[in-house]
Structures are given as C-alpha cells and as structure tokens.
Motif scaffolding. Sequence first.
Motif, PDB file in Angstrom:
ATOM      1  N   PHE A  48       0.663  -1.328  -0.336  1.00 34.35           N
ATOM      2  CA  PHE A  48       0.253  -0.139   0.271  1.00 34.35           C
ATOM      3  C   PHE A  48       0.274   1.439  -0.087  1.00 34.35           C
ATOM      4  O   PHE A  48       0.880   3.179  -0.466  1.00 34.35           O
ATOM      5  CB  PHE A  48      -1.040  -0.316   0.562  1.00 34.35           C
ATOM      6  N   ALA A  51       2.037   1.684  -3.282  1.00 35.31           N
ATOM      7  CA  ALA A  51       0.586   1.814  -4.536  1.00 35.31           C
ATOM      8  C   ALA A  51       0.503   3.610  -4.297  1.00 35.31           C
ATOM      9  O   ALA A  51       0.181   4.666  -5.116  1.00 35.31           O
ATOM     10  CB  ALA A  51      -0.588   1.242  -3.717  1.00 35.31           C
ATOM     11  N   MET A  52       0.975   3.798  -3.030  1.00 41.39           N
ATOM     12  CA  MET A  52       0.300   5.604  -2.638  1.00 41.39           C
ATOM     13  C   MET A  52       1.969   5.998  -3.137  1.00 41.39           C
ATOM     14  O   MET A  52       1.509   7.275  -3.409  1.00 41.39           O
ATOM     15  CB  MET A  52      -0.331   6.053  -0.878  1.00 41.39           C
ATOM     16  N   SER A 128      -1.223   4.529   5.069  1.00 41.57           N
ATOM     17  CA  SER A 128      -1.169   4.309   3.341  1.00 41.57           C
ATOM     18  C   SER A 128      -2.375   2.826   2.520  1.00 41.57           C
ATOM     19  O   SER A 128      -2.895   3.656   1.854  1.00 41.57           O
ATOM     20  CB  SER A 128       0.123   3.570   2.702  1.00 41.57           C
ATOM     21  N   TYR A 132      -5.666   4.615   0.893  1.00 37.86           N
ATOM     22  CA  TYR A 132      -5.692   4.011  -0.387  1.00 37.86           C
ATOM     23  C   TYR A 132      -7.402   3.208  -0.896  1.00 37.86           C
ATOM     24  O   TYR A 132      -7.570   4.208  -1.758  1.00 37.86           O
ATOM     25  CB  TYR A 132      -4.910   2.847  -0.771  1.00 37.86           C
ATOM     26  N   TYR A 135      -8.985   6.346  -1.200  1.00 39.86           N
ATOM     27  CA  TYR A 135      -8.926   7.150  -2.520  1.00 39.86           C
ATOM     28  C   TYR A 135      -9.276   6.646  -3.948  1.00 39.86           C
ATOM     29  O   TYR A 135     -10.519   7.068  -4.114  1.00 39.86           O
ATOM     30  CB  TYR A 135      -7.733   7.413  -2.558  1.00 39.86           C
TER      31      TYR A 135
END
Length: 162
Positions: A48, A51-52, A128, A132, A135
């Motif tokens: 994560f 990804a962030m 995160s 995520y 988001y």
Amino acid sequence: PDMVPVIDLATGEWTEGKCKPSTEAPMHRLIFLNKVKMEAVVHTHSPFATAMSILVEELPAVAAASAPYSPVKVAPFEIPGSQEIAEAAVKAMGDHNVVCLLENHGLIAAGRNVSQAMSIAEYVEENSQIAYYTYVAGKMKPLPESGYKIMHDRAVKKLGLE
Ligand SMILES: [Zn+2]
C-alpha cells in the motif's frame, strides 16, 4: 550475530559478518549519517505504501495513528541501490521526519531503535492502506493540520529532531 554484516559508517566499507550487505546499504548509511540520533533503519516493499507512492506526491495523515509521522513525502524514483536513491530519501525525510515513501518502490523509516523504526514503517503502511481505500472510493479525507500538528510536533521532540 556473526552473520550480520557490519559496515563502517565513515567509509561505507563492509568490515564484518558472513552475509553480504543489502544493495540498499548506501541508503541506510546516508540516513544514519544525516539522522545521527537514529540507531535503526527499516526498508520495506509494503504494497500500500508503494501504491500510494505512485498516486500522491505527499501522503497525508488519514488514520489518526499515523499523525505523528505525517505528512510523509515521496522521494522521486531512483535506481534501487544507487547513491541517488539514498540522497532522494534523505531529502524527502527533511529535517523533521524519519520516514518517506520511495516512488514505485516502497518506504524507508528510521527510529531510535529497531522496534521504533519497525512500528513507524507499520503505521505508514497502515495509513497508506486506509488512504488507498478512501482514495479509490473517491473521498480521501486527510486530517486537517490542526488534527496532526500537535502529535507531529510531539514526535519530533520525542525523536530528538527539533
Ligand atoms: Zn528496496
């Protein structure tokens, strides 16, 4: 213990230990040289956080538990193991943080000891993950500055970064 690679902080030379140092030893070393009160550095490829690192330029505090170490800056992508990634990580941490995301790569966190560095890495991965999910659901709602500043300032003091 005899397997743990020992590196001379001043020269970067591998002086002891059976196992070869990580390719990211230069990044760990530069953080130790810049964050002199920190005695541990943890580097992860947590999914994560990675990804962030692609989605934002700075990870805000979304979960309250991560507030002390937020916001977390993203170091722009550099080749793993290079001097450039080491410099980018130190720059992204700045003077008042001990953690940063590494774009398309992961995160790196320092602490006064291994347990603290590890828990900072875990808080940032947890934050995160929540960031995520919110988001992608279309409503990432960071804490306002008044919601994390006090906790962040306390952490800065506790880490001896002021
Ligand atoms: Zn890595």
